[in-house]
Design a protein around this motif. Sequence first.
Motif, PDB file in Angstrom:
ATOM      1  N   UNK A  15       0.831  -1.205   0.000  1.00 50.03           N
ATOM      2  CA  UNK A  15       0.000   0.000   0.000  1.00 50.03           C
ATOM      3  C   UNK A  15       0.864   1.254   0.000  1.00 50.03           C
ATOM      4  N   UNK A  16       1.942   1.233   0.773  1.00 48.08           N
ATOM      5  CA  UNK A  16       2.848   2.378   0.802  1.00 48.08           C
ATOM      6  C   UNK A  16       3.527   2.572  -0.543  1.00 48.08           C
ATOM      7  N   UNK A  17       3.866   1.460  -1.206  1.00 44.15           N
ATOM      8  CA  UNK A  17       4.510   1.548  -2.515  1.00 44.15           C
ATOM      9  C   UNK A  17       3.560   2.129  -3.558  1.00 44.15           C
ATOM     10  N   UNK A  18       2.271   1.755  -3.494  1.00 44.97           N
ATOM     11  CA  UNK A  18       1.280   2.312  -4.421  1.00 44.97           C
ATOM     12  C   UNK A  18       1.127   3.815  -4.185  1.00 44.97           C
ATOM     13  N   UNK A  19       1.069   4.219  -2.926  1.00 51.41           N
ATOM     14  CA  UNK A  19       0.961   5.640  -2.603  1.00 51.41           C
ATOM     15  C   UNK A  19       2.144   6.421  -3.170  1.00 51.41           C
ATOM     16  N   UNK A  20       3.334   5.866  -3.031  1.00 52.07           N
ATOM     17  CA  UNK A  20       4.528   6.528  -3.559  1.00 52.07           C
ATOM     18  C   UNK A  20       4.510   6.556  -5.083  1.00 52.07           C
ATOM     19  N   UNK A  21       4.047   5.482  -5.706  1.00 54.63           N
ATOM     20  CA  UNK A  21       3.920   5.443  -7.161  1.00 54.63           C
ATOM     21  C   UNK A  21       2.970   6.532  -7.648  1.00 54.63           C
ATOM     22  N   UNK A  22       1.832   6.670  -6.974  1.00 53.94           N
ATOM     23  CA  UNK A  22       0.860   7.705  -7.344  1.00 53.94           C
ATOM     24  C   UNK A  22       1.442   9.099  -7.152  1.00 53.94           C
ATOM     25  N   UNK A  23       2.196   9.287  -6.070  1.00 55.65           N
ATOM     26  CA  UNK A  23       2.820  10.592  -5.812  1.00 55.65           C
ATOM     27  C   UNK A  23       3.821  10.941  -6.909  1.00 55.65           C
ATOM     28  N   UNK A  24       4.622   9.957  -7.309  1.00 55.58           N
ATOM     29  CA  UNK A  24       5.611  10.183  -8.362  1.00 55.58           C
ATOM     30  C   UNK A  24       4.945  10.529  -9.687  1.00 55.58           C
ATOM     31  N   UNK A  25       3.865   9.819 -10.015  1.00 59.11           N
ATOM     32  CA  UNK A  25       3.151  10.094 -11.263  1.00 59.11           C
ATOM     33  C   UNK A  25       2.503  11.475 -11.225  1.00 59.11           C
ATOM     34  N   UNK A  26       1.931  11.842 -10.089  1.00 58.70           N
ATOM     35  CA  UNK A  26       1.308  13.163  -9.966  1.00 58.70           C
ATOM     36  C   UNK A  26       2.333  14.275 -10.132  1.00 58.70           C
ATOM     37  N   UNK A  27       3.508  14.070  -9.581  1.00 60.72           N
ATOM     38  CA  UNK A  27       4.571  15.070  -9.707  1.00 60.72           C
ATOM     39  C   UNK A  27       5.008  15.213 -11.154  1.00 60.72           C
ATOM     40  N   UNK A  28       5.044  14.108 -11.878  1.00 60.48           N
ATOM     41  CA  UNK A  28       5.466  14.123 -13.282  1.00 60.48           C
ATOM     42  C   UNK A  28       4.396  14.691 -14.205  1.00 60.48           C
ATOM     43  N   UNK A  29       3.132  14.323 -13.942  1.00 59.49           N
ATOM     44  CA  UNK A  29       2.042  14.653 -14.868  1.00 59.49           C
ATOM     45  C   UNK A  29       1.271  15.908 -14.505  1.00 59.49           C
ATOM     46  N   UNK A  30       1.384  16.358 -13.241  1.00 65.32           N
ATOM     47  CA  UNK A  30       0.623  17.516 -12.815  1.00 65.32           C
ATOM     48  C   UNK A  30      -0.823  17.213 -12.515  1.00 65.32           C
ATOM     49  N   UNK A  31      -1.192  15.942 -12.369  1.00 67.07           N
ATOM     50  CA  UNK A  31      -2.561  15.536 -12.054  1.00 67.07           C
ATOM     51  C   UNK A  31      -2.493  14.255 -11.235  1.00 67.07           C
ATOM     52  N   UNK A  32      -3.375  14.144 -10.255  1.00 63.91           N
ATOM     53  CA  UNK A  32      -3.395  12.947  -9.418  1.00 63.91           C
ATOM     54  C   UNK A  32      -3.989  11.770 -10.198  1.00 63.91           C
ATOM     55  N   UNK A  33      -3.287  10.638 -10.272  1.00 61.70           N
ATOM     56  CA  UNK A  33      -3.767   9.524 -11.080  1.00 61.70           C
ATOM     57  C   UNK A  33      -4.813   8.664 -10.397  1.00 61.70           C
ATOM     58  N   UNK A  34      -4.920   8.754  -9.075  1.00 60.46           N
ATOM     59  CA  UNK A  34      -5.852   7.913  -8.319  1.00 60.46           C
ATOM     60  C   UNK A  34      -6.800   8.788  -7.504  1.00 60.46           C
ATOM     61  N   UNK A  35      -8.028   8.343  -7.392  1.00 63.27           N
ATOM     62  CA  UNK A  35      -9.041   9.095  -6.668  1.00 63.27           C
ATOM     63  C   UNK A  35      -8.847   8.958  -5.162  1.00 63.27           C
ATOM     64  N   UNK A  36      -9.535   9.816  -4.433  1.00 65.00           N
ATOM     65  CA  UNK A  36      -9.491   9.748  -2.972  1.00 65.00           C
ATOM     66  C   UNK A  36      -9.964   8.388  -2.486  1.00 65.00           C
TER      67      UNK A  36
END
Length: 305
Positions: A15-36
Motif C-alpha cells: 500500500x505504501x509503494x502504491x501511494x509513492x507510485x501515485x505521488x511520483x506520477x502526480x509530480x510528473x504529470x501535474x494531475x493525481x492519477x488515483x481518486x481519494x
Amino acid sequence: MTLEAVPSPLPSATAAAVTELARSAAQSDGVHPLSERTLLHLDGEHPGDLHVLAYEGEPGTIEVTGLQSARNLIGYGALAPDGSAELVVAPTARRHGTGTALLRMLLDHGGNRIRVWAHGRLPGSDELANRLGLEVTRELYFLRRTRASLPDPVWPDGIAVRTFVPGRDDAAWLKVNGAAFADHPEQGSWTAADLAERLQQPWFDPNGFFLAVDSGTGALAGFHWTKVEDGIGEVYVVGVSPAHQGSGLGKALTLQGLHHLQEDRDLDTVVLYVDGTNTAARSLYNALGFTTAALDVQYAPSNAL
C-alpha cells in the motif's frame, strides 16, 4: 513484467509503494492519477475491492509481499465493486505495454460493467482505451479559482447556518446527501462507513463543514463541506435537499465556503470537481471565477451493460 491481482486488503508495504507510485506520477504529470476513494482503500478491509499490481521482472524474481516488491512496483490498477476502475504506471515504465497489461487484467475481472477513469486525460489515454474497445461515457471537470473578491451569501428566508457536529449530524447529513445526489453514481451511494472514514482524515475540519438548517423544523436543508490539503482549498461537496433546490441555497452555501477558504484560511487557490452534465453548477462556478484546469474522462466498453 509480472502481474498480480490481489483482493483487499493490501499488505502495508505494498500500500505504501502504491501511494509513492501515485505521488511520483502526480509530480510528473501535474494531475493525481488515483481518486481519494482508491487511496483510502489501499489498506484495511474493503470487501469487493480488487488491486492489480505490475512489477518489474519475471515471475520468481521478486518477493511478492516483501520490500523487494515495493521497490519493483511499476504499475497499479484498482477495481471497485461497482465496476469503477483506474490505473497508474510509473513514468519510467510507460510505452512498454504496462498500461495495456493492467487494463486488460482489469477488463478481465470487470467485464462489460467496468468504467475506467483517466484523470487529466493525458496523452495516450484515448489511444489505449480505443485499442481495447472502450469509449468515453462521462466527463468530470477539474476547476480552479484564484483569490478575488466575492459577493456575500444571500440566504433564503427561514435558513440558519451552523457547522457540522460529528456524531450528532451524521445520519441527517447522509440522508440529505443521498437525496441530493440520488442520480450520482459515487456521491449518492455514501454509507456511514464512507463518512466515518473521511471524518477521521487529517484534513477534516468541522469548522469548514457548513450546514444550512430550516429554522422552523430544524431539518437539514443543505451543506457545503470544504477541504484543505497541501495548502489548497477545495469545494469538497455542496448538496441541497430536493425540497430546497431552486431557492438560491446552493449559491449561498457555495459562497459561504469560499469566504471561509479565502478569508478564514487565507488560501489563494480553491479547486473543485464537477460532472460535465451538471450544467447549472458549472455555470455557477464559472460566474464565481472558476476556470477549467483539467478534464477527467471515464471510459466504458462499447457494448457496456
